[in-house]
Design an enzyme around this catalytic site. Structure first.
Site, PDB file in Angstrom:
ATOM      1  N   LYS A  85      27.832  55.098 -20.133  1.00 16.75           N
ATOM      2  CA  LYS A  85      28.647  55.482 -21.049  1.00 16.75           C
ATOM      3  C   LYS A  85      28.544  56.966 -21.683  1.00 16.75           C
ATOM      4  CE  LYS A  85      31.298  51.782 -21.012  1.00 16.75           C
ATOM      5  NZ  LYS A  85      32.531  51.830 -20.811  1.00 16.75           N
TER       6      LYS A  85
ATOM      7  N   ASP B  49      39.142  46.977  -7.047  1.00 14.09           N
ATOM      8  CA  ASP B  49      37.678  47.293  -7.665  1.00 14.09           C
ATOM      9  C   ASP B  49      37.756  48.742  -8.092  1.00 14.09           C
ATOM     10  OD1 ASP B  49      34.977  47.800  -8.042  1.00 14.09           O
ATOM     11  OD2 ASP B  49      34.304  46.404  -6.465  1.00 14.09           O
ATOM     12  N   VAL B  50      37.330  49.154  -9.163  1.00  5.57           N
ATOM     13  CA  VAL B  50      37.372  50.583  -9.391  1.00  5.57           C
ATOM     14  C   VAL B  50      36.129  51.326  -8.905  1.00  5.57           C
ATOM     15  CG1 VAL B  50      38.901  50.265 -11.495  1.00  5.57           C
ATOM     16  CG2 VAL B  50      36.196  50.176 -11.813  1.00  5.57           C
TER      17      VAL B  50
ATOM     18  N   GLY C  17      40.988  47.025 -15.570  1.00  7.60           N
ATOM     19  CA  GLY C  17      40.342  46.093 -16.472  1.00  7.60           C
ATOM     20  C   GLY C  17      41.184  45.361 -17.533  1.00  7.60           C
TER      21      GLY C  17
ATOM     22  N   SER D 105      43.039  42.480 -17.389  1.00  5.70           N
ATOM     23  CA  SER D 105      43.445  41.255 -17.302  1.00  5.70           C
ATOM     24  C   SER D 105      42.853  40.416 -18.362  1.00  5.70           C
ATOM     25  CB  SER D 105      42.966  40.377 -15.920  1.00  5.70           C
ATOM     26  OG  SER D 105      41.602  40.441 -16.220  1.00  5.70           O
ATOM     27  N   ARG D 106      42.183  41.141 -19.075  1.00  3.69           N
ATOM     28  CA  ARG D 106      41.516  40.502 -20.607  1.00  3.69           C
ATOM     29  C   ARG D 106      41.125  41.365 -21.541  1.00  3.69           C
ATOM     30  NH1 ARG D 106      35.966  38.355 -19.861  1.00  3.69           N
ATOM     31  NH2 ARG D 106      35.237  39.036 -17.735  1.00  3.69           N
TER      32      ARG D 106
ATOM     33  N   TYR E  31      23.718  50.933 -19.277  1.00 11.35           N
ATOM     34  CA  TYR E  31      24.847  50.713 -19.850  1.00 11.35           C
ATOM     35  C   TYR E  31      25.159  52.052 -20.603  1.00 11.35           C
ATOM     36  CZ  TYR E  31      28.828  49.173 -22.610  1.00 11.35           C
ATOM     37  OH  TYR E  31      30.212  48.878 -23.149  1.00 11.35           O
TER      38      TYR E  31
ATOM     39  N   ILE F 243      32.786  45.211 -30.748  1.00 11.03           N
ATOM     40  CA  ILE F 243      34.272  44.590 -30.574  1.00 11.03           C
ATOM     41  C   ILE F 243      34.320  42.977 -30.011  1.00 11.03           C
ATOM     42  CG2 ILE F 243      36.798  44.803 -29.468  1.00 11.03           C
ATOM     43  CD1 ILE F 243      35.523  47.420 -31.219  1.00 11.03           C
TER      44      ILE F 243
ATOM     45  N   ASN G 186      39.506  51.959 -18.379  1.00 12.38           N
ATOM     46  CA  ASN G 186      38.844  50.656 -19.302  1.00 12.38           C
ATOM     47  C   ASN G 186      37.937  49.707 -18.807  1.00 12.38           C
ATOM     48  OD1 ASN G 186      39.059  48.765 -21.769  1.00 12.38           O
ATOM     49  ND2 ASN G 186      39.637  47.419 -20.137  1.00 12.38           N
TER      50      ASN G 186
HETATM   51  P1  NAP Z   1      35.521  42.442 -20.826  1.00 18.24           P
HETATM   52  O1  NAP Z   1      36.460  41.020 -21.788  1.00 18.24           O
HETATM   53  O2  NAP Z   1      34.461  41.826 -20.124  1.00 18.24           O
HETATM   54  O3  NAP Z   1      36.659  42.733 -19.833  1.00 18.24           O
HETATM   55  C1  NAP Z   1      36.631  43.669 -18.599  1.00 18.24           C
HETATM   56  C2  NAP Z   1      37.692  43.612 -17.728  1.00 18.24           C
HETATM   57  O4  NAP Z   1      37.279  44.566 -16.608  1.00 18.24           O
HETATM   58  C3  NAP Z   1      37.491  42.186 -16.922  1.00 18.24           C
HETATM   59  O5  NAP Z   1      38.937  41.673 -16.861  1.00 18.24           O
HETATM   60  C4  NAP Z   1      36.835  42.726 -15.948  1.00 18.24           C
HETATM   61  O6  NAP Z   1      37.271  41.716 -14.779  1.00 18.24           O
HETATM   62  C5  NAP Z   1      37.574  43.798 -15.445  1.00 18.24           C
HETATM   63  N1  NAP Z   1      36.377  44.466 -14.407  1.00 18.24           N
HETATM   64  C6  NAP Z   1      35.196  44.322 -14.176  1.00 18.24           C
HETATM   65  N2  NAP Z   1      34.845  45.051 -13.237  1.00 18.24           N
HETATM   66  C7  NAP Z   1      35.889  45.575 -12.712  1.00 18.24           C
HETATM   67  C8  NAP Z   1      35.887  46.498 -11.346  1.00 18.24           C
HETATM   68  N3  NAP Z   1      35.123  46.787 -10.663  1.00 18.24           N
HETATM   69  N4  NAP Z   1      37.168  46.703 -11.167  1.00 18.24           N
HETATM   70  C9  NAP Z   1      38.249  46.497 -11.869  1.00 18.24           C
HETATM   71  N5  NAP Z   1      38.027  45.580 -12.935  1.00 18.24           N
HETATM   72  C10 NAP Z   1      36.958  45.188 -13.592  1.00 18.24           C
HETATM   73  O7  NAP Z   1      35.342  43.393 -21.540  1.00 18.24           O
HETATM   74  P2  NAP Z   1      35.808  44.367 -22.930  1.00 18.24           P
HETATM   75  O8  NAP Z   1      34.934  44.023 -23.867  1.00 18.24           O
HETATM   76  O9  NAP Z   1      37.369  44.192 -22.871  1.00 18.24           O
HETATM   77  O10 NAP Z   1      35.511  45.836 -22.642  1.00 18.24           O
HETATM   78  C11 NAP Z   1      36.587  46.716 -22.257  1.00 18.24           C
HETATM   79  C12 NAP Z   1      35.814  48.104 -22.025  1.00 18.24           C
HETATM   80  O11 NAP Z   1      35.221  48.530 -23.268  1.00 18.24           O
HETATM   81  C13 NAP Z   1      34.773  48.215 -21.185  1.00 18.24           C
HETATM   82  O12 NAP Z   1      34.555  49.461 -20.471  1.00 18.24           O
HETATM   83  C14 NAP Z   1      33.365  48.049 -22.370  1.00 18.24           C
HETATM   84  O13 NAP Z   1      32.042  48.894 -21.818  1.00 18.24           O
HETATM   85  C15 NAP Z   1      33.961  48.835 -23.254  1.00 18.24           C
HETATM   86  N6  NAP Z   1      33.177  48.507 -24.646  1.00 18.24           N
HETATM   87  C16 NAP Z   1      33.480  47.010 -25.204  1.00 18.24           C
HETATM   88  C17 NAP Z   1      32.534  46.874 -26.354  1.00 18.24           C
HETATM   89  C18 NAP Z   1      32.560  45.457 -27.021  1.00 18.24           C
HETATM   90  O14 NAP Z   1      31.998  45.217 -27.788  1.00 18.24           O
HETATM   91  N7  NAP Z   1      33.495  44.599 -26.320  1.00 18.24           N
HETATM   92  C19 NAP Z   1      32.313  47.909 -26.816  1.00 18.24           C
HETATM   93  C20 NAP Z   1      32.007  49.275 -26.552  1.00 18.24           C
HETATM   94  C21 NAP Z   1      32.611  49.439 -25.188  1.00 18.24           C
HETATM   95  P3  NAP Z   1      36.630  40.177 -14.499  1.00 18.24           P
HETATM   96  O15 NAP Z   1      37.558  39.283 -15.591  1.00 18.24           O
HETATM   97  O16 NAP Z   1      36.814  39.701 -13.003  1.00 18.24           O
HETATM   98  O17 NAP Z   1      35.369  40.247 -14.702  1.00 18.24           O
END
Ligand code: NAP
Length: 245
Positions: free
Chosen positions: A157, A61-62, A11, A13-14, A153, A186, A88
């Site tokens: 988790k 795709d994970v 994950g 790329s962003r 979710y 976040i 991630n």
């Molecule tokens: P995000 O901005 O949505 O980025 C997630 C990345 O994972 C995206 O690049 C997405 O690709 C990629 N992805 C999705 N499905 C995938 C798959 N099947 N195989 C490979 N890559 C995949 O999310 P984030 O906020 O950075 O979150 C990252 C991690 O932190 C996640 O596990 C999330 O649950 C956890 N987290 C986030 C928060 C928060 O507040 N943001 C809080 C707690 C935990 P696409 O660009 O194609 O969608």
């Protein structure tokens, strides 16, 4: 501090994953960036390379075990080792339990929980051969506290946290540490989509009075993969500004 180390981040790329890749690269690690989004992967890799390290991008795709096996094989063939795995990649498909569709439940469990299992299984083979490794799983405080509208979710988790403890026990004799980080709220694309009133309510529950940044999470990853954390395994570090305690 991470010179000559090879880190694979899913994950990447962003959002949080990209920041983790950037922070580990700043410490000298070469980075394998994995994601389903190929065009964003390429621009993320360019940013990472600007830190003076090598990168490899892999579209996978994970949740797909065959793709993940190929991913680990390709990464190992390219760099000859994998020292660090950061699981991630994650998604949300929020809905109330009574309205939740099977697909919403299944997709979230497949990516968030089975994805962690798939990547750990595929990459740990090489870490076991190497007799060393660090695995970091990105969980969430929702997996500890629960949240209305996020039962899928939260379950995924909570599963990641329990999986982390089991993997830590299984791999400890091979010098592989497995830990989780539970971020709070976040600022990323994942949370940008939330309604303003929901964001305001969240903010009121954070004692430190601000949303977290991707860097707040990446900094803890960089500590947990460093030699300073060699005696820590099976733990979940909550990084949420004090929201859940
Ligand atoms: P995000 O901005 O949505 O980025 C997630 C990345 O994972 C995206 O690049 C997405 O690709 C990629 N992805 C999705 N499905 C995938 C798959 N099947 N195989 C490979 N890559 C995949 O999310 P984030 O906020 O950075 O979150 C990252 C991690 O932190 C996640 O596990 C999330 O649950 C956890 N987290 C986030 C928060 C928060 O507040 N943001 C809080 C707690 C935990 P696409 O660009 O194609 O969608």
């Amino acid at each position: 501090m991470l010179k000559d180390k090879i880190a694979l981040v899913t994950g990447a790329s962003r959002g949080i994953g990209k920041e983790i890749a950037l922070v580990l690269a700043s410490q000298g690690a070469d980075i394998i960036l994995v994601d389903i989004n190929e065009s964003l992967l390429q621009s993320a890799a360019k940013e990472v390379e600007s830190r003076g390290v090598k990168t490899l991008i892999i579209k996978a795709d994970v949740s797909n075990s065959a793709e993940v096996e190929k991913m680990a094989d390709q990464a190992y063939q390219h760099f000859g080792k994998i020292d660090i795995l950061v699981n991630n990649a994650g998604i949300t498909r929020d809905n109330l339990i009574l309205r939740m569709k099977d697909e919403e439940w299944d997709q979230v469990l497949s990516v968030n929980l089975k994805g962690v299992f798939n990547c750990t299984k595929a990459v740990s083979r090489y870490m076991i051969k190497q007799r060393q490794g660090k695995i970091i799983n990105i969980a969430s405080v929702i997996g500890i506290a629960g949240n209305a509208g996020q039962s899928n979710y939260a379950a995924s988790k909570a599963g990641v946290i329990a999986f982390t403890k089991s993997a830590a026990k299984e791999f400890s004799s091979r010098n592989i540490n497995v830990n989780a980080i539970a971020p709070g709220f976040i600022q990323t694309d994942m949370t940008d989509g939330l309604k303003e009133d929901v964001k305001k309510q969240m903010l009121e529950r954070i004692p430190l009075g601000r949303l977290g940044t991707s860097q707040d999470i990446a900094n803890v990853v960089s500590f947990l993969v460093s030699p300073s954390a060699d005696y820590i395994t099976g733990q979940t570090v909550v990084v949420d500004g004090g929201m859940v305690m």
